[in-house]
Design an enzyme around this catalytic site. Structure first.
Site, short mmCIF file in Angstrom:
data_model
loop_
_atom_site.label_atom_id
_atom_site.label_comp_id
_atom_site.label_asym_id
_atom_site.label_seq_id
_atom_site.Cartn_x
_atom_site.Cartn_y
_atom_site.Cartn_z
N LYS A 15 0.82 -1.20 0.00
CA LYS A 15 0.00 0.00 0.00
C LYS A 15 0.87 1.27 0.00
O LYS A 15 2.10 1.20 0.21
CB LYS A 15 -0.91 -0.03 1.23
CG LYS A 15 -1.94 -1.17 1.21
CD LYS A 15 -2.87 -1.05 2.41
CE LYS A 15 -3.86 -2.17 2.47
NZ LYS A 15 -4.82 -1.98 3.58
N TYR A 55 -12.57 -2.52 -3.12
CA TYR A 55 -13.10 -2.58 -1.74
C TYR A 55 -14.63 -2.58 -1.71
O TYR A 55 -15.23 -2.17 -0.70
CB TYR A 55 -12.55 -1.40 -0.94
CG TYR A 55 -11.12 -1.60 -0.47
CD1 TYR A 55 -10.73 -2.77 0.19
CD2 TYR A 55 -10.15 -0.62 -0.67
CE1 TYR A 55 -9.42 -2.95 0.62
CE2 TYR A 55 -8.84 -0.79 -0.22
CZ TYR A 55 -8.49 -1.96 0.42
OH TYR A 55 -7.20 -2.14 0.87
N ASN A 118 -1.71 -0.12 6.79
CA ASN A 118 -1.20 -1.35 7.41
C ASN A 118 -0.31 -2.14 6.44
O ASN A 118 -0.24 -3.36 6.47
CB ASN A 118 -2.35 -2.21 7.96
CG ASN A 118 -3.33 -2.65 6.89
OD1 ASN A 118 -3.22 -2.23 5.73
ND2 ASN A 118 -4.29 -3.48 7.25
N HIS A 121 -2.05 -5.36 1.48
CA HIS A 121 -3.37 -6.00 1.31
C HIS A 121 -3.10 -7.33 0.62
O HIS A 121 -2.22 -7.41 -0.23
CB HIS A 121 -4.29 -5.16 0.40
CG HIS A 121 -5.46 -5.96 -0.09
ND1 HIS A 121 -6.60 -6.12 0.66
CD2 HIS A 121 -5.63 -6.71 -1.21
CE1 HIS A 121 -7.44 -6.90 0.01
NE2 HIS A 121 -6.87 -7.27 -1.13
N GLU A 132 -9.86 -10.09 -7.69
CA GLU A 132 -8.97 -8.94 -7.50
C GLU A 132 -7.81 -8.87 -8.52
O GLU A 132 -7.43 -7.76 -8.93
CB GLU A 132 -8.39 -8.96 -6.08
CG GLU A 132 -9.44 -8.68 -5.02
CD GLU A 132 -8.88 -8.70 -3.61
OE1 GLU A 132 -9.59 -8.26 -2.69
OE2 GLU A 132 -7.73 -9.16 -3.39
P1 CMP Z 1 -7.13 -4.64 3.80
O1 CMP Z 1 -6.56 -6.01 3.96
O2 CMP Z 1 -6.62 -3.81 2.68
O3 CMP Z 1 -8.73 -4.77 3.66
C1 CMP Z 1 -9.60 -3.74 4.03
C2 CMP Z 1 -8.89 -2.62 4.74
O4 CMP Z 1 -9.71 -1.75 5.44
C3 CMP Z 1 -7.98 -3.21 5.79
O5 CMP Z 1 -6.90 -3.84 5.16
C4 CMP Z 1 -7.65 -1.98 6.62
O6 CMP Z 1 -6.54 -1.28 6.12
C5 CMP Z 1 -8.88 -1.06 6.40
N1 CMP Z 1 -9.69 -0.76 7.57
C6 CMP Z 1 -9.93 0.46 8.01
N2 CMP Z 1 -10.75 0.44 9.06
C7 CMP Z 1 -11.05 -0.86 9.29
C8 CMP Z 1 -11.85 -1.53 10.26
N3 CMP Z 1 -12.50 -0.86 11.21
N4 CMP Z 1 -11.90 -2.88 10.19
C9 CMP Z 1 -11.24 -3.56 9.22
N5 CMP Z 1 -10.47 -2.95 8.27
C10 CMP Z 1 -10.38 -1.63 8.32
#
Ligand code: CMP
Length: 153
Positions: A15, A55, A118, A121, A132
């Site tokens: 990311k 998403y 984070n 993904h 995806e």
């Molecule tokens: P990712 O694996 O990219 O999939 C969805 C993303 O939403 C997740 O990683 C997080 O970066 C983001 N995210 C933000 N807020 C939340 C939340 N409350 N719960 C889960 N994912 C979240």
């Protein structure tokens, strides 16, 4: 196609935070050391439309706009990662979505603190990977080669 001669194929996005913090090499090295193969790689700026499609399952969630804004804020490195049980193995290496729950030794356990930035993904199932991967890659983008250590993998 996500089932290949090398096993499954999954999508990883390093990311915007991972790219801008210079963590691409560290993350890729973890997959490579495990024995997974990089079948495609592309540095790109994700469009709003692609981010929203990516998403889609989170569309109704309060964090959706922030998620889309963040993913489109600067380049990501998209990877197609291949290998035996690649979907589950990559998610194990990445660690829990919430970095404060991710165990040490995982990407998020070692390298992240916050939820939206984070670092990575990864597709959460083979079906998700099938949905995806075409958002980021054409079929011609995937290359086929043998790792020299494949006998042991
Ligand atoms: P990712 O694996 O990219 O999939 C969805 C993303 O939403 C997740 O990683 C997080 O970066 C983001 N995210 C933000 N807020 C939340 C939340 N409350 N719960 C889960 N994912 C979240």
């Amino acid at each position: 196609m996500t089932d290949t001669a090398s096993g499954e194929r999954t999508l990883v996005l390093i990311k915007p935070d991972g790219v801008r913090r210079g963590l691409c090499g560290d993350v890729i090295a973890r997959y490579e050391r495990k024995g997974l193969k990089i079948a495609a790689a592309k540095m790109l700026l994700v469009s709003k439309e692609t981010a929203e499609r990516h998403y889609d399952e989170h569309k109704a969630k309060p964090f959706f706009p922030e998620l889309v804004r963040f993913l489109t804020s600067s380049p990501v490195l998209a990877l197609a990662v291949e290998g035996r049980n690649a979907v589950a193995v990559v998610r194990l290496l990445n660690g829990a979505t919430k970095p404060w729950e991710a165990v040490a030794g995982t990407v998020r356990g070692d390298l992240a603190l916050a939820l939206t930035p984070n670092v990575v993904h990864a597709s959460d199932s083979v079906a998700t990977a099938q949905r995806e991967l075409p958002l980021y890659f054409h079929e011609k983008d995937f290359v086929s080669y043998q790792r020299v250590d494949e006998t042991f993998l």
